[in-house]
Design a protein around this motif. Structure first.
Motif, PDB file in Angstrom:
ATOM      1  N   GLY A 238       0.720  -1.264   0.004  1.00 55.47           N
ATOM      2  CA  GLY A 238       0.123  -0.040  -0.283  1.00 55.47           C
ATOM      3  C   GLY A 238       0.776   1.188  -0.079  1.00 55.47           C
ATOM      4  N   TYR A 243       1.147   3.579  -8.748  1.00 54.46           N
ATOM      5  CA  TYR A 243       0.103   3.007  -9.175  1.00 54.46           C
ATOM      6  C   TYR A 243      -0.825   4.398  -9.496  1.00 54.46           C
ATOM      7  CZ  TYR A 243       1.284  -1.529  -7.312  1.00 54.46           C
ATOM      8  OH  TYR A 243       1.743  -2.763  -6.850  1.00 54.46           O
ATOM      9  N   PRO A 245      -4.079   5.576  -8.299  1.00 57.31           N
ATOM     10  CA  PRO A 245      -5.197   5.279  -7.458  1.00 57.31           C
ATOM     11  C   PRO A 245      -6.705   5.479  -8.267  1.00 57.31           C
ATOM     12  CG  PRO A 245      -3.770   7.212  -6.836  1.00 57.31           C
ATOM     13  CD  PRO A 245      -3.591   6.509  -7.990  1.00 57.31           C
ATOM     14  N   PRO A 250      -7.526  -3.273 -11.899  1.00 60.10           N
ATOM     15  CA  PRO A 250      -6.622  -3.863 -10.423  1.00 60.10           C
ATOM     16  C   PRO A 250      -5.101  -4.033 -10.811  1.00 60.10           C
ATOM     17  CG  PRO A 250      -7.943  -5.603 -11.343  1.00 60.10           C
ATOM     18  CD  PRO A 250      -8.428  -4.182 -12.196  1.00 60.10           C
ATOM     19  N   LYS A 252      -3.540  -1.551 -12.496  1.00 58.23           N
ATOM     20  CA  LYS A 252      -3.014  -0.275 -12.566  1.00 58.23           C
ATOM     21  C   LYS A 252      -3.106   0.361 -11.205  1.00 58.23           C
ATOM     22  CE  LYS A 252      -3.430   0.572 -17.338  1.00 58.23           C
ATOM     23  NZ  LYS A 252      -4.712   0.746 -18.379  1.00 58.23           N
ATOM     24  N   ASN A 253      -4.237  -0.123 -10.289  1.00 58.06           N
ATOM     25  CA  ASN A 253      -4.186   0.739  -9.095  1.00 58.06           C
ATOM     26  C   ASN A 253      -3.846  -0.199  -8.194  1.00 58.06           C
ATOM     27  OD1 ASN A 253      -5.991  -1.613  -8.449  1.00 58.06           O
ATOM     28  ND2 ASN A 253      -7.844  -0.097  -8.963  1.00 58.06           N
ATOM     29  N   GLY A 254      -2.991  -1.272  -8.201  1.00 57.82           N
ATOM     30  CA  GLY A 254      -2.256  -2.024  -7.271  1.00 57.82           C
ATOM     31  C   GLY A 254      -3.182  -3.061  -6.562  1.00 57.82           C
ATOM     32  N   ALA A 255      -4.551  -3.222  -6.748  1.00 63.94           N
ATOM     33  CA  ALA A 255      -5.369  -4.095  -6.012  1.00 63.94           C
ATOM     34  C   ALA A 255      -4.981  -5.573  -6.479  1.00 63.94           C
ATOM     35  CB  ALA A 255      -6.863  -3.806  -6.123  1.00 63.94           C
ATOM     36  N   ASP A 259      -2.107  -4.330  -2.949  1.00 64.03           N
ATOM     37  CA  ASP A 259      -0.890  -3.294  -2.735  1.00 64.03           C
ATOM     38  C   ASP A 259      -1.541  -1.938  -2.778  1.00 64.03           C
ATOM     39  OD1 ASP A 259       1.556  -2.584  -2.197  1.00 64.03           O
ATOM     40  OD2 ASP A 259       2.359  -2.884  -4.177  1.00 64.03           O
ATOM     41  N   ASN A 260      -2.814  -1.920  -3.040  1.00 64.41           N
ATOM     42  CA  ASN A 260      -3.382  -0.411  -3.365  1.00 64.41           C
ATOM     43  C   ASN A 260      -3.517   0.251  -2.124  1.00 64.41           C
ATOM     44  OD1 ASN A 260      -5.113  -2.526  -2.542  1.00 64.41           O
ATOM     45  ND2 ASN A 260      -6.859  -1.373  -3.362  1.00 64.41           N
ATOM     46  N   GLN A 266      -7.175  -2.162   4.762  1.00 70.09           N
ATOM     47  CA  GLN A 266      -7.806  -2.991   3.717  1.00 70.09           C
ATOM     48  C   GLN A 266      -9.245  -3.929   4.677  1.00 70.09           C
ATOM     49  OE1 GLN A 266      -5.544  -5.885   1.575  1.00 70.09           O
ATOM     50  NE2 GLN A 266      -3.921  -4.176   1.256  1.00 70.09           N
ATOM     51  N   GLU A 270      -9.673  -8.300  -2.378  1.00 68.01           N
ATOM     52  CA  GLU A 270      -9.393  -7.896  -3.537  1.00 68.01           C
ATOM     53  C   GLU A 270      -8.058  -8.509  -4.287  1.00 68.01           C
ATOM     54  OE1 GLU A 270     -10.334  -3.514  -4.443  1.00 68.01           O
ATOM     55  OE2 GLU A 270      -9.416  -3.459  -2.825  1.00 68.01           O
TER      56      GLU A 270
END
Ligand code: FUB
Ligand code: ZN
Length: 669
Positions: A238, A243, A245, A250, A252-255, A259-260, A266, A270
């Motif tokens: 995270g 990324y 946000p 998922p 591109k946003n780390g999910a 890791d988002n 959390q 996800e």
């Protein structure tokens, strides 16, 4: 063998190394629970006699072993597809080691020794072990990156390989007391700890499991650095600035990698489901060992999210094929259900740890649901054919690129078969657990278990015909003739009229039946605490406890948000979820309707699918004669356990059935 038992006990408790915090509940090691069970023992023996040899053979014939040989020679070309193919050897060694602990086998042990020599030769002098780079660092696998660890956050799997190595090494050490693989693992772990840390390199491992592996190394060695590095990796999630946000993707946003956002924030499952399950398991381990309540509160919320919104009725998770991941809330489609077998395995690991943290039977209810249904559906009855994905329906005219309808002996990405190799022999370890003089009976498996209570030996023998029958017998034999302790027998949620510990699924017809318990033939009144019937008494050698769980056929309806299941029911009896498959139903399954008032009969068929109880009922089946004529005719529906489908060739299979003609999707021809 005595030494082995002591070591397997050490595995579950860090307290022996002066570390005071740990799970307050401890598992009774699998080596101390000797199975005599008709359901699980044959599976463990098939794993030993068929799956393990087949798996080693495939590691050889596909080039996975050759990769290590080439890495040792520093010449050649990485000859399999994925940089994580090394782990198939590690996982098979792990499973084979568990098997050795149960069934000593000099030939198997010698073969593993020879593989360990090959693995050791492939390790670089500083401990680095990753054949996809070592073979030829100038021509690395495209996922690996030019430099070590450069692509760890994305796809290199360097730390994933390390995690499986550690798990295998600990299993091998405990089974054989040989330090050969353990020394290789420790050298690698020392390198990992020297590279990553708060003042060193930062990364959230791209595919979690190194955290679980480090915890196991910590338990075996007592070396705090391993636990600290596991915690560091968890806390790294995270914080990556690269990324987007705002993106819903998922990747591109780390999910995708969980890791988002930081793990303590959390609250929803996800991303990639196997990664997620290993992360949540590691969080539980690290929280237990460090007492970090913020970690526990995160996985509590995530667990609620999965059980309320993201789990299929047969215990599978990871609904979406694109990204092998959890879908959105209530996104549980039947036609495209992905349900990787490894995700079911990870779910078992995670739920067991949740139980060890909280002592609530609801976690074992989920574990049991997954284990008896969506997990063992992943392995064919022959022990050498597998599903990577576990379909929820197969219809005559449906095809989907991501979903399999027939089993394979191996896969190019063969994580699932080798994961099963290590899960199956460890099942006796999920039967009992203990906290001081509370003994938890979690699974109902014929066995004799050796426990220690109040510092005295105690034996418990189970006799039952589970999962086909709800009659359970326990013989309690304190070595001292008498002993005072609490026997806590899980009363499954389904035996208390709850299909799952949420509103995601419920039984359509209320049942008032309750589990009955007798001690030495006398019916007793009992209290249920956290899902366990608590029997406290001065136990006398030979005491007999009989539990009668209600075991009717139950119809299950889904939450109205599960759009694919509206107007449909699924079938459950005991822990088993049923399906209808083509060979038993006139060659089809997609045309069957089960009206709400349908009454079922049950029959145990010893010669069918290695012995299963089938459900039967007279139901309407849709008949389409031509494009203008549709009618129904009565026929006998035969339902088999979901786990046993696809062992008789390819054809239709359904788990959810419309209750009325108007609910039917005209998938049938
Ligand atoms: O990435 C390693 C393994 O391969 C994953 O756990 C599986 O989902 C498969 O993608
Ligand atoms: Zn897998």
């Amino acid at each position: 063998m005595k030494k082995t038992i002591v070591l397997f006990t050490v595995f579950f408790s860090a307290v022996l190394f002066g570390q005071q915090k740990d799970y307050s509940i401890q598992s009774v090691p699998f080596t101390q629970v000797k199975l005599t069970d008709n359901f699980w023992l044959p599976r463990i023996l098939v794993n030993r006699n068929v799956t393990i040899p087949a798996s080693f053979e495939r590691c050889e014939s596909t080039g996975r072993v050759k990769n290590f040989v080439m890495a040792a020679a520093k010449s050649g070309k990485f000859c399999t597809r994925y940089p994580f193919d090394d782990t198939d050897i590690y996982k098979t060694i792990e499973g084979a080691s568990y098997s050795l602990a149960l069934y000593p086998d000099a030939k198997l042990e010698a073969y593993i020794d020879s593989l360990i020599v090959i693995i050791g030769n492939a390790q670089e002098p500083d401990g680095y072990l990753y054949t996809a780079r070592t073979i030829d660092p100038a021509a690395v696998h495209p996922w690996s990156g030019k430099e070590r660890w450069e692509k760890e956050r994305e796809l290199s799997h360097e730390l994933y390989n390390a995690g499986h190595l550690y798990e295998a090494a600990v299993a091998h050490f405990m089974a054989t007391q040989k330090r050969t693989l353990l020394n290789i693992a420790l050298k690698n772990a020392d390198l990992v700890c020297s590279v990553f840390g708060p003042d060193k390199k930062h990364v959230a491992p791209g595919h979690e499991i190194v955290e679980m592996g480090l915890v196991k190394l910590y338990r075996v060695t007592g070396k705090k650095e391993y636990l600290n590095t596991a915690k560091f990796f968890i806390e790294e999630r995270g914080h990556f600035a690269g990324y987007d946000p705002k993106s819903k993707d998922p990747w591109k946003n780390g999910a995708y990698w969980q890791d988002n956002i930081p793990v303590t924030q959390q609250d929803e499952a996800e991303g990639h489901a196997v990664r997620a399950g290993y992360l949540y398991s590691a969080i539980a381990d690290v929280a237990a060992l460090t007492g970090d309540d913020s970690l526990i509160s995160a996985i509590d919320k995530i667990w609620n999210n999965v059980v309320e919104k993201k789990m299929y009725v047969q215990g599978s998770v990871g609904a979406v094929g694109n990204g092998e991941r959890y879908g959105n809330n209530y996104e549980l489609p039947n036609a495209t259900a992905y349900n990787e077998t490894c995700a079911a395995i990870a779910n078992v690991y995670w739920n067991y740890r949740m139980f060890l943290l909280h002592g609530d039977a609801k976690y074992i209810d989920v574990l049991e649901k997954t284990l008896y249904n969506g997990l063992i559906s992943g392995i064919g009855l022959d022990g050498k054919s597998f599903f990577y994905t576990n379909a929820m329906q197969v219809t005559g005219n449906f095809k989907h690129a991501d979903i399999e309808y027939t089993r394979s002996g191996w896969f190019e990405c063969s994580c699932c078969p080798t994961n099963l190799v290590r899960l199956i022999p460890s099942i006796p370890g999920y039967v009992y657990a203990q906290k001081d003089n509370d003994i938890f009976v979690n699974l109902f498996i014929n066995s004799t278990a050796d426990l220690i209570v109040n510092n005295h030996n105690l034996q418990i023998t189970q006799e039952n015909n589970y999962p086909w029958d709800g009659g359970l017998t326990f013989y309690v034999k304190p070595k001292n003739n008498t002993e005072i302790f609490n026997l806590k027998i899980r009363i499954p949620g389904w035996a208390q009229d709850k299909a799952i510990a949420s509103t995601l699924y419920q039984f359509t017809d209320k049942s008032t039946q309750r589990a009955h318990i007798k001690v030495n033939g006398q019916l007793i009144d009992y209290k249920v605490e956290n899902g366990y019937a608590v029997i406290n008494r001065t136990w006398i050698r030979g005491d007999k406890v009989e539990v009668a769980l209600p075991f009717e056929v139950r119809k299950v309806a889904a939450n109205e948000n599960l759009s694919d299941d509206i107007g449909k029911i699924a079938l459950q009896r005991g822990p088993i979820i049923y399906c209808a498959e083509w060979p038993d139903n006139n060659g089809k399954a997609s045309n069957l309707i089960i009206p709400q008032n349908t009454q079922f009969t049950t029959e145990f068929k010893p010669d069918l699918l290695k012995g299963v109880t089938v459900l039967k009922a007279a139901v309407p089946a849709v008949v389409i004669e031509n494009s203008n004529s549709i009618s129904t005719k009565q026929q006998t529906l035969t339902a088999i356990p979901y786990y046993s489908w696809a062992n008789r060739g390819q054809g239709e299979m359904m788990v959810w059935f419309p209750t009325q003609v108007k609910g039917i999707e005209l998938l049938a021809k």
